[in-house]
Scaffold this motif. Structure first.
Motif, short mmCIF file in Angstrom:
data_model
loop_
_atom_site.label_atom_id
_atom_site.label_comp_id
_atom_site.label_asym_id
_atom_site.label_seq_id
_atom_site.Cartn_x
_atom_site.Cartn_y
_atom_site.Cartn_z
N SER A 1 2.28 1.74 -3.61
CA SER A 1 1.17 2.21 -4.39
C SER A 1 0.93 3.65 -4.41
CB SER A 1 0.04 1.27 -4.21
OG SER A 1 0.00 -0.12 -4.50
N LEU A 2 0.91 4.15 -2.80
CA LEU A 2 0.84 5.21 -2.70
C LEU A 2 1.76 6.40 -3.15
CD1 LEU A 2 -0.80 7.74 -1.37
CD2 LEU A 2 0.36 7.30 0.77
N THR B 1 -9.11 10.32 -18.31
CA THR B 1 -9.79 10.70 -17.15
C THR B 1 -11.33 10.37 -17.66
OG1 THR B 1 -8.40 12.05 -16.04
CG2 THR B 1 -10.77 12.44 -15.40
N HIS C 1 -12.35 7.44 -6.11
CA HIS C 1 -11.02 7.57 -6.83
C HIS C 1 -9.82 8.29 -5.91
CE1 HIS C 1 -8.52 8.61 -10.14
NE2 HIS C 1 -8.60 9.99 -10.08
N LEU C 2 -10.02 8.98 -5.09
CA LEU C 2 -8.82 9.52 -4.34
C LEU C 2 -8.83 9.05 -2.88
CD1 LEU C 2 -9.54 13.35 -5.15
CD2 LEU C 2 -7.65 12.18 -6.10
N THR D 1 1.66 14.30 -14.13
CA THR D 1 0.58 14.69 -14.79
C THR D 1 0.53 16.17 -14.78
OG1 THR D 1 -0.79 12.75 -14.46
CG2 THR D 1 -1.91 14.79 -15.16
N GLU E 1 -6.68 15.81 -7.87
CA GLU E 1 -5.41 15.25 -7.56
C GLU E 1 -4.42 15.92 -7.20
OE1 GLU E 1 -5.22 13.19 -11.62
OE2 GLU E 1 -6.56 11.53 -10.89
N ASN F 1 2.80 9.80 -10.24
CA ASN F 1 1.81 9.56 -11.56
C ASN F 1 0.99 11.19 -11.34
OD1 ASN F 1 2.62 7.21 -12.39
ND2 ASN F 1 0.92 6.16 -11.34
N THR F 2 0.55 11.48 -10.22
CA THR F 2 -0.01 12.69 -10.32
C THR F 2 0.93 13.76 -10.75
OG1 THR F 2 -1.60 11.87 -8.58
CG2 THR F 2 -1.33 14.16 -8.70
N ARG G 1 1.30 6.37 -6.64
CA ARG G 1 0.13 7.39 -7.35
C ARG G 1 0.61 8.53 -7.11
NH1 ARG G 1 -5.77 7.00 -5.12
NH2 ARG G 1 -6.67 8.82 -5.84
N ASP G 2 1.42 9.19 -6.16
CA ASP G 2 1.92 10.41 -6.12
C ASP G 2 2.85 11.04 -7.13
OD1 ASP G 2 0.54 10.73 -3.78
OD2 ASP G 2 1.98 10.67 -2.51
N ASP H 1 0.76 -1.25 -0.06
CA ASP H 1 -0.04 0.12 0.09
C ASP H 1 0.93 1.27 -0.19
OD1 ASP H 1 -2.21 -1.53 -0.12
OD2 ASP H 1 -2.58 -1.29 2.24
#
Length: 245
Positions: free
Chosen positions: A86-87, A116, A128-129, A97, A167, A93-94, A90-91, A83
């Protein structure tokens, strides 16, 4: 080794070592005939693992990982580690972006990610968040988010740009930025305003992601060493036996 020996090795007080034992972060110490604690290399490895996990995953998750390992629940411990990874992903990837949007920003606001799905309801965006819908309402009151309302139902609708803003807000909140600052930054982004201010806000979090990634690598090595010290029982998921090694 004595409590003071273990404490000195890690720059802690003897009381801190006892507290970690009492909290189940390291296994119970072997007791001598006179009742004194006798720590082993296993305890030293466990304490080193916990201290490495904290900067990588935070106090709460690190405690859960150690409790699971000490209790012989290896899969549960690894799920917490997964986890955390994954966090971090995700950070990253954000952040990518946002950086990609900024690199193409001219007179208009950056396009939201083409992948999206829109529109989102408040419940869908919250899932989603991984947030509570009440948090999104708080962000809206603070001016961080500006969702539209469905003309028929009056329900909030989060379009692609709103999802992107949410995000980014989530990333900045984890970085410790107050809602007022985030609202200002996102307002400037929507209006193609002070991009320098946005870049200055993101740079510390980019460094934080690198630090977290390196910390997770180091913590993985320390945790693996601790697992090896638990006479192999932790590798199979059975409860370890505590005592001198």
């Amino acid at each position: 080794m004595r409590p003071v020996d273990l404490a000195r090795r890690h720059g802690l007080s003897t009381q801190a070592v006892r507290n970690y034992e009492d909290a189940g972060i390291i296994p119970p110490a072997h007791r001598s005939r006179t009742g004194y604690r006798d720590y082993t290399t296993t305890h030293a490895a466990g304490l080193a693992a916990y201290l490495a996990l904290v900067p990588a995953f935070g106090y709460s998750t690190s405690r859960r990982i150690m409790h699971a390992v000490t209790g012989g629940q290896l899969d549960e411990a690894l799920e917490y580690v997964d986890d955390g990874h994954s966090l971090l992903a995700r950070d990253r990837n954000t952040l990518r972006t946002v950086e990609a949007a900024l690199s193409h920003l001219g007179a208009s606001a950056p396009d939201a990610a083409a992948s999206t799905r829109t529109p989102y309801s408040i419940g869908e965006l919250a899932r989603h968040l991984a947030l509570n819908p009440a948090t999104l309402r708080t962000w809206e009151r603070a001016g961080v988010l500006t969702p539209q309302r469905d003309s028929r139902t009056g329900h909030r609708q989060y379009l692609a740009q709103d999802v992107r803003d949410a995000e980014l807000a989530h990333l900045l909140r984890r970085g410790g930025q107050p809602l007022g600052t985030i609202a200002t930054v996102l307002g400037e982004l929507r209006d193609a305003g002070s991009l320098d201010a946005l870049a200055r806000t993101l740079e510390p979090w980019r460094r934080d992601l690198t630090s977290r990634g390196l910390a997770q690598l180091y913590a993985a090595g320390q945790l693996s060493t601790y697992l090896d010290s638990l006479d192999g029982s932790a590798r199979t998921g059975s409860a370890p036996e505590h005592g001198p090694h």
